[in-house]
Each structure stands twice: as C-alpha cells, then as structure tokens.
Design a protein around this motif. Structure first.
Motif, PDB file in Angstrom:
ATOM      1  N   MET A   1      37.708 -52.765 -23.673  1.00 54.17           N
ATOM      2  CA  MET A   1      38.676 -52.086 -24.517  1.00 54.17           C
ATOM      3  C   MET A   1      39.045 -50.755 -23.873  1.00 54.17           C
ATOM      4  SD  MET A   1      38.504 -51.494 -28.638  1.00 54.17           S
ATOM      5  CE  MET A   1      37.723 -53.029 -28.913  1.00 54.17           C
ATOM      6  N   ASP A   2      40.304 -50.423 -23.892  1.00 52.95           N
ATOM      7  CA  ASP A   2      40.701 -49.164 -23.256  1.00 52.95           C
ATOM      8  C   ASP A   2      40.860 -48.051 -24.295  1.00 52.95           C
ATOM      9  OD1 ASP A   2      44.266 -49.777 -22.642  1.00 52.95           O
ATOM     10  OD2 ASP A   2      43.175 -49.514 -24.472  1.00 52.95           O
ATOM     11  N   LYS A   3      41.337 -46.913 -23.875  1.00 55.14           N
ATOM     12  CA  LYS A   3      41.427 -45.733 -24.732  1.00 55.14           C
ATOM     13  C   LYS A   3      42.369 -45.891 -25.920  1.00 55.14           C
ATOM     14  CE  LYS A   3      44.792 -43.613 -21.704  1.00 55.14           C
ATOM     15  NZ  LYS A   3      44.792 -43.758 -20.295  1.00 55.14           N
ATOM     16  N   ARG A   4      43.251 -46.889 -25.884  1.00 54.71           N
ATOM     17  CA  ARG A   4      44.192 -47.102 -26.999  1.00 54.71           C
ATOM     18  C   ARG A   4      43.683 -48.153 -27.962  1.00 54.71           C
ATOM     19  NH1 ARG A   4      48.419 -47.427 -22.393  1.00 54.71           N
ATOM     20  NH2 ARG A   4      46.911 -49.033 -22.002  1.00 54.71           N
ATOM     21  N   ASN A   5      42.433 -48.551 -27.836  1.00 55.83           N
ATOM     22  CA  ASN A   5      41.833 -49.570 -28.685  1.00 55.83           C
ATOM     23  C   ASN A   5      42.552 -50.906 -28.599  1.00 55.83           C
ATOM     24  OD1 ASN A   5      39.788 -47.863 -29.628  1.00 55.83           O
ATOM     25  ND2 ASN A   5      41.139 -47.019 -31.190  1.00 55.83           N
ATOM     26  N   ILE A   6      43.014 -51.233 -27.406  1.00 53.70           N
ATOM     27  CA  ILE A   6      43.662 -52.513 -27.145  1.00 53.70           C
ATOM     28  C   ILE A   6      42.724 -53.319 -26.272  1.00 53.70           C
ATOM     29  CG2 ILE A   6      45.606 -53.667 -26.035  1.00 53.70           C
ATOM     30  CD1 ILE A   6      47.229 -51.110 -26.561  1.00 53.70           C
ATOM     31  N   SER A   7      42.520 -54.559 -26.644  1.00 53.48           N
ATOM     32  CA  SER A   7      41.717 -55.415 -25.776  1.00 53.48           C
ATOM     33  C   SER A   7      42.613 -56.514 -25.224  1.00 53.48           C
ATOM     34  CB  SER A   7      40.535 -56.011 -26.535  1.00 53.48           C
ATOM     35  OG  SER A   7      40.971 -56.776 -27.626  1.00 53.48           O
ATOM     36  N   PHE A   8      42.291 -56.957 -24.021  1.00 51.73           N
ATOM     37  CA  PHE A   8      43.083 -57.966 -23.337  1.00 51.73           C
ATOM     38  C   PHE A   8      42.248 -59.218 -23.138  1.00 51.73           C
ATOM     39  CE2 PHE A   8      46.835 -55.577 -22.281  1.00 51.73           C
ATOM     40  CZ  PHE A   8      46.410 -54.260 -22.299  1.00 51.73           C
ATOM     41  N   SER A   9      42.930 -60.319 -22.982  1.00 50.25           N
ATOM     42  CA  SER A   9      42.284 -61.590 -22.683  1.00 50.25           C
ATOM     43  C   SER A   9      41.588 -61.492 -21.333  1.00 50.25           C
ATOM     44  CB  SER A   9      43.350 -62.692 -22.644  1.00 50.25           C
ATOM     45  OG  SER A   9      42.850 -63.851 -22.051  1.00 50.25           O
ATOM     46  N   ASP A  10      40.578 -62.315 -21.147  1.00 47.85           N
ATOM     47  CA  ASP A  10      39.907 -62.375 -19.857  1.00 47.85           C
ATOM     48  C   ASP A  10      40.623 -63.295 -18.870  1.00 47.85           C
ATOM     49  OD1 ASP A  10      37.921 -60.663 -20.704  1.00 47.85           O
ATOM     50  OD2 ASP A  10      36.653 -62.286 -21.446  1.00 47.85           O
ATOM     51  N   GLU A  11      41.735 -63.886 -19.276  1.00 47.76           N
ATOM     52  CA  GLU A  11      42.462 -64.843 -18.431  1.00 47.76           C
ATOM     53  C   GLU A  11      43.015 -64.202 -17.164  1.00 47.76           C
ATOM     54  OE1 GLU A  11      42.849 -68.225 -19.032  1.00 47.76           O
ATOM     55  OE2 GLU A  11      41.435 -67.900 -20.671  1.00 47.76           O
ATOM     56  N   ILE A  12      43.532 -62.972 -17.284  1.00 43.44           N
ATOM     57  CA  ILE A  12      43.998 -62.208 -16.124  1.00 43.44           C
ATOM     58  C   ILE A  12      43.506 -60.775 -16.288  1.00 43.44           C
ATOM     59  CG2 ILE A  12      46.036 -63.660 -15.695  1.00 43.44           C
ATOM     60  CD1 ILE A  12      47.753 -61.494 -16.925  1.00 43.44           C
ATOM     61  N   PRO A  13      43.386 -60.025 -15.205  1.00 41.50           N
ATOM     62  CA  PRO A  13      42.909 -58.647 -15.325  1.00 41.50           C
ATOM     63  C   PRO A  13      43.808 -57.817 -16.247  1.00 41.50           C
ATOM     64  CG  PRO A  13      42.858 -59.355 -13.039  1.00 41.50           C
ATOM     65  CD  PRO A  13      43.591 -60.418 -13.810  1.00 41.50           C
ATOM     66  N   ALA A  14      43.190 -56.917 -16.998  1.00 42.20           N
ATOM     67  CA  ALA A  14      43.906 -56.110 -17.984  1.00 42.20           C
ATOM     68  C   ALA A  14      45.050 -55.312 -17.380  1.00 42.20           C
ATOM     69  CB  ALA A  14      42.933 -55.185 -18.705  1.00 42.20           C
ATOM     70  N   ASP A  15      44.867 -54.779 -16.169  1.00 39.74           N
ATOM     71  CA  ASP A  15      45.946 -53.974 -15.580  1.00 39.74           C
ATOM     72  C   ASP A  15      47.180 -54.833 -15.300  1.00 39.74           C
ATOM     73  OD1 ASP A  15      44.376 -55.193 -13.533  1.00 39.74           O
ATOM     74  OD2 ASP A  15      44.968 -53.684 -12.065  1.00 39.74           O
ATOM     75  N   TYR A  16      46.980 -56.094 -14.905  1.00 42.37           N
ATOM     76  CA  TYR A  16      48.114 -56.999 -14.698  1.00 42.37           C
ATOM     77  C   TYR A  16      48.758 -57.369 -16.028  1.00 42.37           C
ATOM     78  CZ  TYR A  16      47.127 -57.622  -9.760  1.00 42.37           C
ATOM     79  OH  TYR A  16      46.954 -57.409  -8.425  1.00 42.37           O
ATOM     80  N   ALA A  17      47.948 -57.653 -17.021  1.00 40.26           N
ATOM     81  CA  ALA A  17      48.482 -58.009 -18.343  1.00 40.26           C
ATOM     82  C   ALA A  17      49.349 -56.877 -18.892  1.00 40.26           C
ATOM     83  CB  ALA A  17      47.335 -58.320 -19.308  1.00 40.26           C
ATOM     84  N   GLU A  18      48.859 -55.662 -18.762  1.00 39.62           N
ATOM     85  CA  GLU A  18      49.615 -54.509 -19.246  1.00 39.62           C
ATOM     86  C   GLU A  18      50.947 -54.367 -18.512  1.00 39.62           C
ATOM     87  OE1 GLU A  18      48.810 -49.855 -20.422  1.00 39.62           O
ATOM     88  OE2 GLU A  18      47.290 -50.951 -19.298  1.00 39.62           O
ATOM     89  N   GLU A  19      50.947 -54.537 -17.201  1.00 37.80           N
ATOM     90  CA  GLU A  19      52.184 -54.446 -16.422  1.00 37.80           C
ATOM     91  C   GLU A  19      53.169 -55.548 -16.803  1.00 37.80           C
ATOM     92  OE1 GLU A  19      53.378 -52.089 -14.351  1.00 37.80           O
ATOM     93  OE2 GLU A  19      51.615 -50.970 -14.996  1.00 37.80           O
ATOM     94  N   ILE A  20      52.673 -56.753 -17.013  1.00 36.44           N
ATOM     95  CA  ILE A  20      53.540 -57.867 -17.405  1.00 36.44           C
ATOM     96  C   ILE A  20      54.210 -57.573 -18.738  1.00 36.44           C
ATOM     97  CG2 ILE A  20      53.524 -60.284 -18.178  1.00 36.44           C
ATOM     98  CD1 ILE A  20      51.296 -60.709 -16.001  1.00 36.44           C
ATOM     99  N   ILE A  21      53.449 -57.080 -19.686  1.00 33.23           N
ATOM    100  CA  ILE A  21      53.993 -56.776 -21.013  1.00 33.23           C
ATOM    101  C   ILE A  21      55.033 -55.665 -20.928  1.00 33.23           C
ATOM    102  CG2 ILE A  21      53.420 -55.832 -23.285  1.00 33.23           C
ATOM    103  CD1 ILE A  21      50.650 -57.307 -22.902  1.00 33.23           C
ATOM    104  N   ILE A  22      54.671 -54.566 -20.295  1.00 37.14           N
ATOM    105  CA  ILE A  22      55.573 -53.403 -20.222  1.00 37.14           C
ATOM    106  C   ILE A  22      56.823 -53.721 -19.417  1.00 37.14           C
ATOM    107  CG2 ILE A  22      55.808 -51.042 -19.334  1.00 37.14           C
ATOM    108  CD1 ILE A  22      52.800 -50.705 -20.082  1.00 37.14           C
ATOM    109  N   SER A  23      56.658 -54.354 -18.263  1.00 36.21           N
ATOM    110  CA  SER A  23      57.837 -54.642 -17.443  1.00 36.21           C
ATOM    111  C   SER A  23      58.750 -55.648 -18.124  1.00 36.21           C
ATOM    112  CB  SER A  23      57.432 -55.126 -16.049  1.00 36.21           C
ATOM    113  OG  SER A  23      56.765 -56.364 -16.121  1.00 36.21           O
ATOM    114  N   GLY A  24      58.169 -56.600 -18.843  1.00 38.74           N
ATOM    115  CA  GLY A  24      58.990 -57.569 -19.567  1.00 38.74           C
ATOM    116  C   GLY A  24      59.851 -56.892 -20.619  1.00 38.74           C
ATOM    117  N   LEU A  25      59.267 -55.979 -21.354  1.00 42.48           N
ATOM    118  CA  LEU A  25      60.028 -55.249 -22.376  1.00 42.48           C
ATOM    119  C   LEU A  25      61.120 -54.398 -21.731  1.00 42.48           C
ATOM    120  CD1 LEU A  25      57.116 -54.130 -24.703  1.00 42.48           C
ATOM    121  CD2 LEU A  25      58.858 -55.864 -25.191  1.00 42.48           C
ATOM    122  N   PHE A  26      60.782 -53.754 -20.636  1.00 39.32           N
ATOM    123  CA  PHE A  26      61.757 -52.908 -19.938  1.00 39.32           C
ATOM    124  C   PHE A  26      62.943 -53.732 -19.438  1.00 39.32           C
ATOM    125  CE2 PHE A  26      63.246 -50.574 -16.142  1.00 39.32           C
ATOM    126  CZ  PHE A  26      63.644 -49.415 -16.766  1.00 39.32           C
TER     127      PHE A  26
END
Length: 66
Positions: free
Chosen positions: A1-26
C-alpha cells in the motif's frame, strides 16, 4: 500500500499499473478536448468510468468470419 492508501493488484508492478491508469485518463481527456464537437462533460465522465472497468479486449468486437 502506498502513501495514498491505494493498493494494487499483484498482476503487474504497482508503478506500471499507476502509469497505465494515469496515462489512459490523460489520453482520453486529450482526445476529448481535440474533438470538433466533444461530448458534454457528463458523457465523458460516463465513458471514463466505463473504460476503467472494461478489459481492453472487451472494448473491441473480435467476431471471426468463418
């Protein structure tokens, strides 16, 4: 869990998951503002919300011709 209290699936690394989500929205937002006649913001929000819960392969109709 990171500082924003968000947890990510173990399917892909959290840093990649975060980039996919943010870049998709952008990219969706960039496309929306580039349109000559963009949908109302309420419609864009619906599209974004739906896109967050659909796997990419479910967004495409992959019917095969036999």
């Amino acid at each position: 869990m990171d500082k924003r209290n968000i947890s990510f699936s173990d399917e892909i690394p959290a840093d990649y998951a975060e980039e996919i989500i943010i870049s998709g929205l952008f990219v969706i937002f960039q496309y929306w503002i580039s349109k000559k006649n963009p949908e109302p913001i309420a419609e864009l929000i619906k599209i974004i919300n739906k896109s967050r819960f659909l796997a990419p392969y479910k967004m495409i109709d992959l019917k095969k011709d036999n």
